[in-house]
Design an enzyme around this catalytic site. Structure first.
Site, PDB file in Angstrom:
ATOM      1  CE1 TYR A 152      -3.176  -2.853   0.252  1.00  0.00           C
ATOM      2  CE2 TYR A 152      -4.495  -1.239   1.406  1.00  0.00           C
ATOM      3  CZ  TYR A 152      -4.387  -2.446   0.755  1.00  0.00           C
ATOM      4  OH  TYR A 152      -5.488  -3.229   0.597  1.00  0.00           O
ATOM      5  CG  ASP A 169      -2.641 -19.636  -1.529  1.00  0.00           C
ATOM      6  OD1 ASP A 169      -2.008 -19.862  -0.478  1.00  0.00           O
ATOM      7  OD2 ASP A 169      -2.386 -20.200  -2.606  1.00  0.00           O
ATOM      8  CG  ASP A 223     -13.504  -6.798   3.172  1.00  0.00           C
ATOM      9  OD1 ASP A 223     -13.216  -6.126   4.184  1.00  0.00           O
ATOM     10  OD2 ASP A 223     -13.990  -6.296   2.143  1.00  0.00           O
TER      11      ASP A 223
HETATM   12  C1  IPM Z   1     -10.002  -1.230   4.938  1.00  0.00           C
HETATM   13  C2  IPM Z   1     -10.354  -0.547   3.650  1.00  0.00           C
HETATM   14  C3  IPM Z   1      -9.241   0.402   3.252  1.00  0.00           C
HETATM   15  C4  IPM Z   1      -7.995  -0.427   3.036  1.00  0.00           C
HETATM   16  C5  IPM Z   1      -9.528   1.274   2.025  1.00  0.00           C
HETATM   17  C6  IPM Z   1     -10.784   2.067   2.189  1.00  0.00           C
HETATM   18  C7  IPM Z   1      -8.366   2.152   1.683  1.00  0.00           C
HETATM   19  O1  IPM Z   1     -10.636  -1.487   2.673  1.00  0.00           O
HETATM   20  O2  IPM Z   1      -9.768  -0.530   5.928  1.00  0.00           O
HETATM   21  O3  IPM Z   1      -9.981  -2.454   4.963  1.00  0.00           O
HETATM   22  O4  IPM Z   1      -7.786  -0.945   1.931  1.00  0.00           O
HETATM   23  O5  IPM Z   1      -7.216  -0.574   3.968  1.00  0.00           O
HETATM   24 MG    MG Z   2     -10.691  -3.471   3.362  1.00  0.00          MG
END
Ligand code: IPM
Ligand code: MG
Length: 370
Positions: free
Chosen positions: A142, A226, A254
């Site tokens: 990132y 994975d 997620d």
């Molecule tokens: C998270 C989100 C963020 C990330 C985005 C909104 C930049 O998806 O906090 O998980 O990728 O970290």
């Molecule tokens: Mg996220």
């Protein structure tokens, strides 16, 4: 009681709606002697872009640095799809994480028994689930440089993102995970891709060394990221603490969120290093879900992840574990009574809007506080 200074950043989309429910809870706590919170609200993300043509201003960054904790809701939306990359809403969030040094992101995935039906997985797979994902938050792909798109001049472009990790970054996030495990079920699973990535090789090596030197009492396992994702949906209860890098942590958390029934349920805490003198650490608390522009302004948003993120602030920034427990119990009680926002509804439950859910949780906190 000392004042606790909070900077509230509602952001975009459903952000202001779910933040309003945290403000309701804060007001109630202030009025009833359970807290002494001083709040200030400011702009971040697309709403800040609309006002200042940038995702966060220096003045807001200064306020974030001065606050005891930052509470953020969500940023982004299609409205800002075309703004310059440096000014996109997410850049505000990333700057907060980076400039405050918030390297440790704790994402607890708890499946409240009442919600096992809301998950897309079978009840026995998720019922009673309680795992903690520890995501590295200020390094990796990132933030790594170079990060570019170059025109190759032959009708082709080349995009480059760079995954970088230094030893110290892996050591400190590893320690956070091991210390967390000691307070839980004493097991850490480290996830990387050492079979293809150099950063995966170093990650594995450093986590193994920190474990051997400082945390022998904790069980350590390694999984390729994975296959770890697969295990997370196959039998998530095998996990206690999962420690992983920024990108894998984003994806895996997620996935973990859906185990709990809805992305609307998962809170998070992002913590910096503890200052040895003041014993304080910079911190920001935000739900894992995004700004959900499709349902914004309709009262459909689930405020639970936002409220649970505030509970994490009480636990990790203000040493108010008792009050945090109370809020979490209140959430469980409201769910037990069958109240649901639309995202977690199931047969035989009563669907309420964002505000009604917030009010019900505050009422339950009041009942628990006696
Ligand atoms: C998270 C989100 C963020 C990330 C985005 C909104 C930049 O998806 O906090 O998980 O990728 O970290
Ligand atoms: Mg996220």
């Amino acid at each position: 009681m000392a004042t606790q200074k909070l900077l509230l950043l509602p952001g975009d989309g459903i952000g202001p709606e779910v933040m309003a429910e945290v403000s309701r809870l804060i007001d109630w706590m202030n009025q009833n002697g359970l807290g002494n919170f001083e709040t200030e609200t400011d702009l971040v993300g697309g709403s800040c872009y609309d006002a200042h043509q940038q995702a966060i201003t220096d003045a807001t960054m200064d306020k974030a640095k001065a606050a005891d904790a930052v509470i953020l809701a969500a940023v982004g939306g299609p409205k800002w799809d075309k703004v310059p990359f440096e000014a996109r809403p997410e850049a505000g969030l990333l700057r907060l994480r980076k400039d405050l040094g918030l390297f440790a992101n704790l994402r607890p995935a708890i499946c409240y028994p009442a919600l096992a039906e809301a998950s897309s997985l079978k009840r026995e797979v998720v019922d009673g689930l309680d795992i903690m994902i520890v995501r590295e938050l200020t390094g990796g792909v990132y933030f790594g440089e170079p990060k570019t798109i170059t025109d190759l001049g032959n009708g082709q472009k080349r995009a480059i993102d760079t995954q970088v990790y230094d030893t110290y970054e892996i050591e400190r996030i590893g320690r956070v995970a091991f210390e967390m495990a000691r307070k839980r079920r004493n097991k850490v699973t480290s996830m990387e891709k050492r079979n293809v990535m150099k950063t995966g090789i170093l990650w594995n090596e450093v986590v193994t060394r920190v474990h051997a030197a400082e945390f022998k009492d904790v069980t350590l396992e390694h999984q390729l990221a994975d296959s770890g994702g697969m295990q997370l949906v196959r039998w998530p209860k095998q996990f206690d603490v999962i420690v992983t890098d920024n990108l894998f942590g984003d994806v895996l958390s997620d996935i973990a969120a859906m185990l709990t029934g809805s992305l609307g349920m998962l809170p998070s805490a992002s913590l910096g290093e503890t200052d040895p003198k003041t014993k304080k650490r910079k911190a920001m608390y935000e739900p894992v879900h995004g700004s959900a522009p499709d349902i914004a302004g309709k009262g459909l948003a689930n405020p639970i992840a936002m409220i649970a993120s505030f509970a994490m602030a009480l636990r990790y920034s203000f040493d108010m574990g008792k009050e945090a427990d109370m809020i979490e119990q209140a959430i469980a009680a409201v769910l037990d009574k069958g109240l649901r926002t639309a995202d977690i509804k199931s047969e035989g439950t009563r669907v309420v809007n964002t505000q009604q859910m917030g009010e019900a949780i505050v009422a339950e906190v009041a009942a628990l506080a006696g």
